[in-house]
Motif scaffolding. Structure first.
Motif, PDB file in Angstrom:
ATOM      1  N   THR A 242     -52.544 -40.999  55.351  1.00 45.98           N
ATOM      2  CA  THR A 242     -52.569 -40.594  53.577  1.00 45.98           C
ATOM      3  C   THR A 242     -50.916 -40.423  53.105  1.00 45.98           C
ATOM      4  OG1 THR A 242     -54.062 -38.442  54.153  1.00 45.98           O
ATOM      5  CG2 THR A 242     -52.340 -38.132  52.709  1.00 45.98           C
ATOM      6  N   PHE A 244     -47.938 -40.511  50.428  1.00 47.78           N
ATOM      7  CA  PHE A 244     -47.167 -39.626  49.366  1.00 47.78           C
ATOM      8  C   PHE A 244     -47.045 -40.822  48.479  1.00 47.78           C
ATOM      9  CE2 PHE A 244     -46.256 -36.771  51.718  1.00 47.78           C
ATOM     10  CZ  PHE A 244     -46.380 -34.937  51.300  1.00 47.78           C
ATOM     11  N   ILE A 245     -47.513 -40.400  46.809  1.00 47.36           N
ATOM     12  CA  ILE A 245     -48.308 -41.857  46.450  1.00 47.36           C
ATOM     13  C   ILE A 245     -46.449 -41.897  45.047  1.00 47.36           C
ATOM     14  CG2 ILE A 245     -49.380 -43.123  46.555  1.00 47.36           C
ATOM     15  CD1 ILE A 245     -50.575 -41.393  43.994  1.00 47.36           C
ATOM     16  N   SER A 246     -46.514 -40.464  45.073  1.00 45.97           N
ATOM     17  CA  SER A 246     -45.059 -39.574  44.754  1.00 45.97           C
ATOM     18  C   SER A 246     -44.961 -38.601  45.603  1.00 45.97           C
ATOM     19  CB  SER A 246     -45.786 -39.281  42.798  1.00 45.97           C
ATOM     20  OG  SER A 246     -46.530 -37.947  43.212  1.00 45.97           O
ATOM     21  N   THR A 248     -45.459 -35.110  44.843  1.00 45.50           N
ATOM     22  CA  THR A 248     -46.542 -34.243  44.479  1.00 45.50           C
ATOM     23  C   THR A 248     -47.815 -34.969  44.321  1.00 45.50           C
ATOM     24  OG1 THR A 248     -46.179 -33.459  42.248  1.00 45.50           O
ATOM     25  CG2 THR A 248     -44.910 -32.882  42.861  1.00 45.50           C
ATOM     26  N   GLU A 249     -48.304 -36.071  44.304  1.00 47.42           N
ATOM     27  CA  GLU A 249     -49.136 -36.846  44.801  1.00 47.42           C
ATOM     28  C   GLU A 249     -49.591 -38.038  46.007  1.00 47.42           C
ATOM     29  OE1 GLU A 249     -51.885 -39.097  42.090  1.00 47.42           O
ATOM     30  OE2 GLU A 249     -50.315 -38.930  41.400  1.00 47.42           O
ATOM     31  N   ILE A 250     -50.715 -37.488  46.720  1.00 51.40           N
ATOM     32  CA  ILE A 250     -51.190 -37.766  47.781  1.00 51.40           C
ATOM     33  C   ILE A 250     -52.285 -38.867  47.286  1.00 51.40           C
ATOM     34  CG2 ILE A 250     -49.788 -36.537  49.633  1.00 51.40           C
ATOM     35  CD1 ILE A 250     -52.593 -34.985  49.727  1.00 51.40           C
ATOM     36  N   SER A 251     -52.434 -40.258  48.941  1.00 54.56           N
ATOM     37  CA  SER A 251     -53.720 -40.744  48.684  1.00 54.56           C
ATOM     38  C   SER A 251     -53.781 -41.305  49.951  1.00 54.56           C
ATOM     39  CB  SER A 251     -53.797 -41.894  47.636  1.00 54.56           C
ATOM     40  OG  SER A 251     -54.572 -42.780  47.263  1.00 54.56           O
ATOM     41  N   GLU A 252     -54.850 -41.036  50.171  1.00 52.60           N
ATOM     42  CA  GLU A 252     -55.744 -42.070  51.736  1.00 52.60           C
ATOM     43  C   GLU A 252     -55.561 -43.105  51.400  1.00 52.60           C
ATOM     44  OE1 GLU A 252     -59.081 -41.596  53.974  1.00 52.60           O
ATOM     45  OE2 GLU A 252     -58.569 -39.943  53.931  1.00 52.60           O
ATOM     46  N   ARG A 317     -45.036 -34.369  57.629  1.00 53.10           N
ATOM     47  CA  ARG A 317     -44.306 -35.677  56.970  1.00 53.10           C
ATOM     48  C   ARG A 317     -43.661 -36.308  58.088  1.00 53.10           C
ATOM     49  NH1 ARG A 317     -42.967 -34.580  50.819  1.00 53.10           N
ATOM     50  NH2 ARG A 317     -41.261 -35.228  51.200  1.00 53.10           N
TER      51      ARG A 317
END
Length: 730
Positions: A242, A244-246, A248-252, A317
């Motif tokens: 997982t 962090f692409i920003s 406040t935003e996460i992506s698998e 994190r």
């Protein structure tokens, strides 16, 4: 239409301008095959390495990247008489299992036919010296033919196929004279039966196949199986993470898409996919599969975490340091693969002797036949004499010399608590002069124990145990075992990274960190007495108690080490644990040479240094970080409590809580090697005595088969002495 073979999917780029390919090779059975393959492929331009692993019949090839097509390797192997295909663990395991089943079927057919043909031969033998009429004798001979011919055609396939392949590639191996002897014996038996002769040799031919198949089946099933290694490693590798692409935003995303510097989120219960450092959060990490340590490690800002470890409680994190192929787990995998491909320096004595067998036997039989013809004998008598030479020199005793001892010793070792995972481990252990132990889980028991349980009031221990049942922490599990509690308290609340709490009769109970239970002072007093102690605190209202938990040394560890030293074996400890803990254990066990805080690479480097100094090293370890060192050592052992990967890399597994199986392995192996050498001497001595008799014409094929069987029985009886070993701990 030309067939285009694309091996690019299986080719690995290993850097420095080199490519690597693993091939599974069928038909590799001895050191001679290995040398033939390695020399054949090394002759190809740009090939820098060609190495055969006899254990799993796997060929590793490395070459300079360029115009070289890896399909050439398969073509060259085919020209040498070997079928090859890209190595895939699942396919290799299936092929190996099928080959083993086929050998067993052949052995069953040959053994059944031998018993029946021998029963038919008895009346013929007795009838030849009494009053049996020719018609009766012919009848028994034809019955023997009906049994022996189809049985030999089926059971002899392993030898016939191998011999045909060798001859087709303009070479010879041990199976060529075996096949010639069997075919000639059967052919002459048919001719003799047609001409109403007194003797036929069906029993000799089928008896040969039975003994030889028994030896080959034993060898087949004693070989080391390492195909589970890749599966065990793969099970530890998380394929996604997982990210962090920003802020406040996460992506698998797939692990392959993660680069150093990225930030990933690791939630409770997830397996870490990368190496990195914690930048935020607090949790506990289970690193047992990496370090062998059963205690969870506190993870907070600045803590290093590794791929393959499990997050237990809090959310973290992590800033990525390495992903995919650059992680510690991948490094362990690479080290393990390299170590498994390393060539054992101990070449089997039987292989050394058998390399000269085929050409010598062929020449002897041919010269015998020609010599008898030159002396005026008929071609019939000359061929029968030559067949007798082939049979009497059959390598049955030679072929059983090693496997017979291995099988008997394997059974004896099993009774002593040792399981063999490698066919030639016994031979290598016999040469061991240095034993290197890991500490945690090897010299110590894998489970944690409460060492001050007797000083804790019984009612307090019971309450603490009921609280502990609600936690999966290994320290809490030790408290639960010590209390023998069976029913957890109701309404238990777990504080991540701290402990568990609950109410009973309006009084709060807590079990966990000393700070969680306000018992820091008591905990520090106990921690100052022993560097290996871990503590877990318990509070009941204003009452405070601290449990001292540690891994206990195996009860017979000190005595086993003393016994090894008395046998001339040096003992060392290599551990990834803290220096105070390793020093404490080494002092208690009387071990002078020890090292602490070692990585897998450090352990391999030290073992390789010992080997360069002429030492034969046995590594005894249980953690995942021990797996490459286990494979790099001359021989290795793991306790049954070890990780699956360590067991796959180890040559031997020992059972139970005692360490004496290590001593048993040394004692049995030294006796076994002595018996192997005696068996080889018996087999060679038998040929020295028997061959001149056969050449002189005093041994018919039947007598030759009986002599050959007698030599095999003598070898087996001598092998039984391997059971007469009683390792004693002093």
């Amino acid at each position: 239409m030309a067939l285009n073979r694309d091996f690019s999917y299986y080719v690995k780029d290993i850097g420095s301008g080199l490519a690597h390919l693993d091939l599974a090779v069928e038909g590799v059975s001895c050191a001679g095959c290995m040398m033939k393959i390695e020399r054949g492929l090394s002759a190809i331009p740009d090939v820098t390495l060609a190495r055969v692993n006899l254990t799993d019949r796997r060929l590793a090839v490395e070459w300079k990247k360029g115009e070289l097509d890896p399909a050439q390797f398969v073509d060259r192997l085919a020209a040498l008489g070997y079928k090859a295909y890209p190595f895939e663990p699942v396919r290799a395991e299936v092929v190996e299992a099928e080959q083993s089943r086929f050998l067993l079927r052949c052995l069953g057919v040959a053994a059944f036919a031998t018993m029946n043909v021998m029963m038919l031969s008895i009346p013929v033998w007795s009838g030849n010296v009494t009053d049996m009429i020719p018609e009766q004798r012919d009848f028994f001979h034809w019955l023997s033919a009906l049994i022996a011919l189809p049985a030999a055609a089926y059971a002899g396939q392993p030898f016939f196929r191998s011999a045909f392949t060798a001859l087709r590639s303009r070479g010879v191996n041990m199976d060529v004279p075996i096949s010639i002897g069997v075919v000639l014996a059967l052919g002459m038996s048919i001719v003799e039966t047609i001409h109403h002769a007194e003797h036929a040799y069906f029993d000799a031919a089928i008896m040969l196949l039975t003994f030889l198949l028994a030896g080959r089946y034993l060898d087949q099933n004693m070989r080391r199986r390492t195909r589970a290694v890749a599966g065990n490693l793969a099970a530890l590798k998380a394929e996604t993470a997982t990210k962090f692409i920003s802020p406040t935003e996460i992506s698998e995303v797939p692990v392959a898409a993660i680069v150093p510097g990225d930030i990933v989120l690791l939630r409770p219960g997830e397996r870490c996919a990368i190496d990195g450092k914690v930048i935020d959060g607090r949790s506990e990490i289970d690193q047992s599969l990496i370090t062998g340590e059963t205690r969870y490690v506190a993870a907070e800002a600045g803590t290093a975490v590794y791929a393959g470890t499990m997050n237990i409680s809090g959310t973290l994190r992590i800033r990525v340091g390495a992903a995919a192929e650059g992680t510690l787990l991948s490094e362990i995998s690479r080290l393990l693969e390299n170590a498994l491909q390393a060539r054992s320096r101990y070449v089997q004595l039987a292989d050394r002797a058998s390399r000269l067998y085929a050409p010598v036997v062929h020449a002897t039989a041919l010269l015998t036949m020609l010599g008898w013809v030159a002396l005026g004998a008929s071609w019939h008598d000359a061929i029968v004499t030559a067949i007798a030479v082939l049979i009497i020199t059959c390598p049955c005793a030679l072929g059983l010399a090693i496997p017979a001892v291995q099988t008997i010793v394997a059974s004896a070792l099993f009774r002593a608590g040792v399981l063999l995972n490698s066919g030639d481990a016994v031979e290598r252990v016999a040469d061991v002069d240095t034993v290197v132990f890991d500490k945690t889980g090897t010299l110590t028991l894998p489970e944690l124990d409460v060492v001050n349980a007797a000083a804790i009031p019984t009612d307090v221990l019971q309450l603490a145990g009921r609280l502990a049942l609600a936690s999966h922490h290994p320290v809490a599990a030790a408290v639960a075992r010590a209390s023998k509690a069976t029913s957890p308290l109701e309404g238990i609340v777990e504080e991540p990274g701290q402990g568990v709490r609950g109410l009973i009769d309006g009084v709060e109970l807590r079990l966990g960190r000393p700070s969680f239970c306000a018992a820091e002072r008591m905990a520090n007093e106990i921690l100052g007495t022993d560097p290996e102690i871990s503590v877990v605190a318990f509070s009941r209202g204003q009452e405070r108690y601290v449990f001292a938990v540690r891994q206990q040394l195996r009860l017979d560890a000190a005595a086993t080490i003393r016994s090894l030293v008395k046998r001339g074996v040096a003992v060392e400890i290599l551990s990834g644990d803290r220096e105070p803990a390793v020093k404490h254990a080494a002092t208690a066990l009387g071990v002078i040479a020890w090292r602490a805080g070692l990585t897998p690479t450090d352990k391999i480097a030290h073992i390789e240094d010992l080997k360069r100094r002429g030492r034969t090293v046995m590594m005894v370890g249980d953690g995942l970080n021990d797996a490459p060192a286990l494979a790099a050592a001359s021989v290795s052992m793991s306790p049954v409590s070890a990780t699956h990967l360590s067991q796959a890399a180890a040559d031997m597994i020992f059972l139970g809580k005692d360490l004496v199986p290590v001593l048993a392995a040394v004692d049995f192996s030294r006796k076994a090697l002595q018996l192997m050498r005696q068996n080889l001497a018996l087999a060679i001595g038998y040929n020295v005595l028997a061959v001149p008799i056969a050449i002189a014409g005093y041994a018919t094929p039947l007598v030759a088969a009986a002599a050959m069987s007698g030599s095999s029985i003598l070898v087996m009886l001598n092998s039984l002495r391997a059971r007469r070993v009683a390792p004693e701990v002093t």
